[in-house]
Design a protein around this motif. Structure first.
Motif, mmCIF file in Angstrom:
data_model
loop_
_atom_site.group_PDB
_atom_site.id
_atom_site.type_symbol
_atom_site.label_atom_id
_atom_site.label_comp_id
_atom_site.label_asym_id
_atom_site.label_seq_id
_atom_site.Cartn_x
_atom_site.Cartn_y
_atom_site.Cartn_z
ATOM 1 N N GLY A 347 0.803 -1.211 0.000
ATOM 2 C CA GLY A 347 0.000 0.000 0.000
ATOM 3 C C GLY A 347 0.842 1.270 0.000
ATOM 4 N N THR A 348 0.177 2.380 -0.246
ATOM 5 C CA THR A 348 0.848 3.664 -0.402
ATOM 6 C C THR A 348 1.715 4.008 0.795
ATOM 7 N N HIS A 349 1.228 3.730 1.971
ATOM 8 C CA HIS A 349 1.931 4.143 3.188
ATOM 9 C C HIS A 349 2.609 2.960 3.876
ATOM 10 N N TYR A 350 3.230 2.080 3.105
ATOM 11 C CA TYR A 350 3.842 0.882 3.664
ATOM 12 C C TYR A 350 4.928 1.213 4.681
ATOM 13 N N ASP A 369 -2.590 11.475 2.381
ATOM 14 C CA ASP A 369 -3.785 10.750 1.978
ATOM 15 C C ASP A 369 -3.480 9.421 1.276
ATOM 16 N N GLY A 370 -4.413 8.942 0.470
ATOM 17 C CA GLY A 370 -4.274 7.628 -0.123
ATOM 18 C C GLY A 370 -4.807 6.550 0.806
ATOM 19 N N ASP A 383 -2.390 23.993 8.436
ATOM 20 C CA ASP A 383 -2.105 24.780 7.240
ATOM 21 C C ASP A 383 -0.766 24.395 6.604
ATOM 22 N N ALA A 384 0.058 23.652 7.333
ATOM 23 C CA ALA A 384 1.381 23.293 6.816
ATOM 24 C C ALA A 384 1.314 21.964 6.084
ATOM 25 N N TYR A 385 0.599 21.967 4.954
ATOM 26 C CA TYR A 385 0.451 20.726 4.193
ATOM 27 C C TYR A 385 1.125 20.814 2.828
ATOM 28 N N TYR A 386 1.978 21.797 2.622
ATOM 29 C CA TYR A 386 2.751 21.973 1.390
ATOM 30 C C TYR A 386 4.049 22.669 1.781
ATOM 31 N N GLU A 387 4.958 22.806 0.822
ATOM 32 C CA GLU A 387 6.258 23.406 1.130
ATOM 33 C C GLU A 387 6.767 24.129 -0.119
ATOM 34 N N PRO A 388 7.297 25.357 0.030
ATOM 35 C CA PRO A 388 7.520 26.083 1.293
ATOM 36 C C PRO A 388 6.233 26.673 1.849
#
Length: 498
Positions: A347-350, A369-370, A383-388
């Motif tokens: 799975g995605t998060h193995y 996700d996934g 709110d910190a779900y991307y970077e920068p």
């Protein structure tokens, strides 16, 4: 109500009965409202996961690695930072070709994988019990594996396919010689070495790179089965390795290995008479002696095999600062393919599963996700779900950047012309065998090649002839003797290995 823990559904509700289903009367039909019954059956239907495409049959233990010698001049990896330092390890050994229900004692290469839970993340040493491999270019790896699996029409293992492929890829002869030798069937993983096989790299605090080979030498000594011994044991149990390993740990007999490295200065790679990044070649120990690093001890049986061994996902892509890759083509392809195989199988998060989750490192990433996302990584701020971002999310650390990897040459397909280079090292190995070892080598070939067609046998004899005339002649005579003794009739292959 007893004093035992209360059984619940997976949603936490108490279960009134775990013995009988609800029905309309003693002989009546079952009721769709019996959710506990439906849940139990539905979960059972989903308890299996795809087995590994290769290395499906495996055995694993937990243990530790201890540093005994200082190699800080070669690597700044914190796992090696101090003599006496220990790191938790999860091991998995495996056969290559067999399915998950295959016998442990087949003649096959054994996988030898170690997951080091270091303070800077997981380092996976994904190797074999041989210092070389069958092919040097990943383009041929899927073809090779198909020859080790089942024939599409007969659904049987095919010696014809195996030797047909090997005869067309002369670099295979080094690995096949090891496979057909006494070391082809170890008594169990405690009595075999482990190798990184590939050329990796180490770099130190000064940014100096060295090429390196990893070796794990068994302290138990080498023990192996003959074909006859393995056949007799397989008739009694298909789980000999699992039984041996489990019982050894329960009895307090903890197996150990000594870790060594071979080291080559970065620029010296250009001075070698062979390609040091070719996985079908070893580095001569006289030129690149073994340097002791530490000790591996496996000392604990996992509490749940499926959770910690079947779910274990090893990949060469898992390195830590101070350990890196090389121009080895097979290694570079594995960096992609292994992790991708785990994403498919588990799975995605193995990497969040207990067997694969980092122990000491502060794991912070932006993967989201996934399917089966069962972890939280919002860093205390949704709110910190991307970077920068301006919300104090994690940022890259340039101080752990690997030194530049020297690359030279045009992008092209480089076909290696046939030369004696592929036969030099297997010739040296063959000449090391005494008369009895050579005869067992010949006999093991005969047992494996018996079902092959005459044309495939002749093509393989031609490869062995280039290694050493006596090698080819010995295998030929062993095949002829077996055919005479059993009144064998040449066939087209596609039958099981005997």
């Amino acid at each position: 109500m007893t004093d035992k823990p209360r059984l619940t559904t997976s949603a936490g509700a108490p279960v009134p009965s775990n013995n009988t289903s609800k029905s309309a009367g003693e002989r009546g039909p079952l009721l769709l409202t019996d959710y506990q019954l439906l849940e139990k059956l539905a979960h059972q239907n989903r308890e299996r996961i795809p087995e590994r495409a290769v290395h499906a049959k495996g055995w694993g233990l937990k243990g530790k690695f201890s540093v005994t010698h200082d190699i800080s001049q070669y690597s700044c990896a914190k796992i090696f930072s101090q003599i006496g330092k220990t790191t938790e390890v999860l091991s998995r050994w495996s056969t290559v070709a067999g399915e998950s229900g295959a016998a442990d004692t087949e003649r096959d290469v054994r996988g030898f994988s170690l997951k080091f839970y270091t303070e800077e993340g997981n380092w996976d040493m994904v190797g074999n019990n041989t210092p070389v491999f069958f092919v040097r270019d990943a383009f041929k790896f899927p073809d090779f594996i198909r020859t080790q699996k089942r024939h599409p029409r007969t659904n049987l293992r095919s010696p014809e396919a195996m030797f047909d492929f090997w005869a067309a890829q002369p670099e295979c002869v080094h690995q096949v010689t090891i496979l057909m030798s006494d070391r082809g069937i170890p008594v169990n993983p405690m009595f075999m070495n482990g190798y990184g096989s590939h050329t990796f790299s180490l770099w130190n605090k000064k940014g100096e790179r060295h090429w390196v080979k990893f070796h794990f030498k068994t302290q138990q000594g080498h023990k192996h089965y003959t074909n006859a011994e393995a056949e007799a044991l397989t008739g009694k149990t298909r789980e000999a390795y699992q039984e041996d390993l489990y019982n050894a740990i329960e009895e307090g007999n903890f197996p150990k290995w000594t870790m060594y490295i071979q080291v080559m200065p970065e620029l010296d790679a250009e001075k070698q008479p062979f390609n040091p990044f070719d996985i079908t070649k070893i580095w001569p120990h006289g030129d690149f002696p073994l340097i002791e690093v530490g000790e591996l001890e496996m000392n604990e049986n996992p509490e749940n095999y499926f959770q910690m061994v079947e779910n274990a996902a090893y990949s060469p892509s898992n390195v830590v600062p101070g350990i890196g890759y090389s121009p080895d083509k097979m290694l570079q392809a594995r960096v992609f393919s292994y992790a991708d195989a785990h994403r498919y199988r588990l799975g995605t998060h193995y990497e969040a599963l207990p067997a694969n989750a980092a122990k000491a490192a502060n794991v912070q990433h932006y993967h989201k996700d996934g399917a089966m996302r069962f972890f939280t990584n919002d860093f205390g701020n949704a709110d910190a779900y991307y970077e920068p971002n301006q919300h104090n999310g994690p940022v890259a650390d340039a101080s752990v950047e690997e030194p530049p990897l020297r690359i030279d040459g045009d992008a092209a397909r480089y076909e290696q012309a046939e030369s004696d280079a592929d036969y030099v090292q297997p010739r040296a190995l063959y000449e090391m065998f005494d008369a009895e070892q050579k005869q067992r080598l010949y006999d093991n070939y005969a047992a494996a090649m018996g079902p092959c067609s005459a044309s495939v046998k002749e093509r393989w004899y031609a490869v062995l002839e280039k290694v050493h005339p006596d090698y080819a002649q010995g295998v030929r005579q062993a095949n002829e003797k077996l055919a005479s003794d059993t009144n064998a009739v040449p066939v087209t292959g596609d039958t099981p290995v005997r």
